[in-house]
Structures are given as C-alpha cells and as structure tokens.
Motif scaffolding. Sequence first.
Motif, PDB file in Angstrom:
ATOM      1  N   LYS A 193      23.479  40.546 -21.183  1.00  0.00           N
ATOM      2  CA  LYS A 193      22.729  40.057 -22.345  1.00  0.00           C
ATOM      3  C   LYS A 193      23.548  40.219 -23.618  1.00  0.00           C
ATOM      4  N   ALA A 194      24.200  41.370 -23.769  1.00  0.00           N
ATOM      5  CA  ALA A 194      25.042  41.609 -24.945  1.00  0.00           C
ATOM      6  C   ALA A 194      26.244  40.670 -24.950  1.00  0.00           C
ATOM      7  N   ARG A 195      26.784  40.403 -23.786  1.00  0.00           N
ATOM      8  CA  ARG A 195      27.941  39.505 -23.681  1.00  0.00           C
ATOM      9  C   ARG A 195      27.559  38.097 -24.121  1.00  0.00           C
ATOM     10  N   LEU A 196      26.378  37.642 -23.747  1.00  0.00           N
ATOM     11  CA  LEU A 196      25.903  36.334 -24.196  1.00  0.00           C
ATOM     12  C   LEU A 196      25.880  36.268 -25.722  1.00  0.00           C
ATOM     13  N   ARG A 197      25.379  37.301 -26.349  1.00  0.00           N
ATOM     14  CA  ARG A 197      25.278  37.308 -27.807  1.00  0.00           C
ATOM     15  C   ARG A 197      26.662  37.308 -28.453  1.00  0.00           C
ATOM     16  N   ARG A 198      27.564  38.061 -27.878  1.00  0.00           N
ATOM     17  CA  ARG A 198      28.925  38.116 -28.444  1.00  0.00           C
ATOM     18  C   ARG A 198      29.658  36.790 -28.298  1.00  0.00           C
ATOM     19  N   THR A 199      29.220  35.969 -27.344  1.00  0.00           N
ATOM     20  CA  THR A 199      29.916  34.722 -27.055  1.00  0.00           C
ATOM     21  C   THR A 199      29.372  33.551 -27.849  1.00  0.00           C
ATOM     22  N   GLY A 200      28.358  33.767 -28.680  1.00  0.00           N
ATOM     23  CA  GLY A 200      27.861  32.704 -29.538  1.00  0.00           C
ATOM     24  C   GLY A 200      26.537  32.110 -29.112  1.00  0.00           C
TER      25      GLY A 200
END
Length: 232
Positions: A193-200
């Motif tokens: 979930k955090a990775r999705l946010r970091r990716t835009g």
Amino acid sequence: MPDTTAWTEIDVGAVPGTPDTMRLMRRSDGFTIMVGKCELMSDLFCASERALATIACDHLRDRPEARMLIGGLGMGFTLGAALEGLGPQASVVVAELVPSVAAWARGPLAHLFGGSLDDSRVEIRVEDVNRVIQAAPAAYDAILLDVDNGPEGATRRQNDRLYDAWGLKRARWALRPGGILAVWSGHPDRKFKARLRRTGFAVEEIRIRSNITDGRRHVLWIATRIEDPNAA
C-alpha cells in the motif's frame, strides 16, 4: 455411495517459466484451480473478484469509451462484472499467462463464462500481462490485476515484478491521466500500500468477504493515478 466431498482432477496445465503445474479440480459443489496445495480461485468464493471490476467500473462512469486491461482470466468473474459495468463503446483486453486456463474457459468452465468470451468488446491474449503493460503507454483507463494470491508471487516468482516499484511505475505509465490500478489480494500488505502511494497513486484499501457466508476477507487496492506524486 460416492464421496461428494472429494476433489477430482479434471485437467493439468503448465505454468510458463516455472516447473509447476496448474490443476483444475471438481467436486459436486463446484470447481477450483490449484497450484500445488495453494488454491488460486474457486467458483464458490468469487465475490471479491467481481467487486474488483465493479468498483473499478464505478470510477469510469464518465468514460464511455473506457479501455480496460485485466491481468488474469481465472474463472471469468472479474471479466463478467467488467462487462456488466462498462458501456457498449468500452473495450476489455484480458491477458492470461497460462494457455490451459484460456482453454478451460471454453471447455469445462464455459458455463461460468456465459457469453462473455464472445462479447465484441473483449480481446483475450494468451500473454504475460507484464509484457502487455510494457507495450502500452497511456493506453488504458483501468488496469485490474488478479494474477496471484497477492503482491508476492506465490504461483510464479516473476509475478513479483508486477508489484515492485518498477512494475508499479510501468503500470502508471500505461494508464491515462486519472486512470485506475485495481489489485486483488488474499491478504493485507502495508508495504505494498505504501509502495503504491510512493509511485504516484492515491490509494483506497477495501476489505471484502470472499462470499456472503464465508468469514475470509480479501483485500482490494483501488489506486488512482495522480499527476503530482508528492500528493499521494
């Protein structure tokens, strides 16, 4: 008297890029697809697979000619729900890695698909969805991924590439502005979930029962492409 609780193997198919096989199993109350002892999908527990498409389609109501990519044909529940939610001018590409799964859709599982495979809006590609994404800059309004049991590849380690930072950046690249990346998982994953946010992406996490009577809850991430990644 026959044992109606025992599973019978109907067919076996190779999983490209692995030594594993995918097995189609049947008993009196339905079908399941397994790799080893891992159940990938069942026609008894399909509510979350349908919801993956239904929720994505709700986000596309202002796009009558929406173009959707579905990663994983499975038993056709996500495709069927997508066709119900999309308009007549929309189109759906389904990328299925395992040739046997595509064959089962027109064979022993045809009753689950109804007429969805013959819908003029549908194109089935027996191909790795990762390759389809990489070949399509700004081509899709929605990408739906249900190719494994979650962001960690249980079926095929190469599936991890869909969910790592590189894969998410490629998915964002393949989406049109404001497009949706919807991901199914059998379990929560805070790091993903955090990775999705970091990716835009702006991310909504939804917990949903696998069917109306079952206590198991699956996870859907509905990630909307945003133009300023710092705002995710």
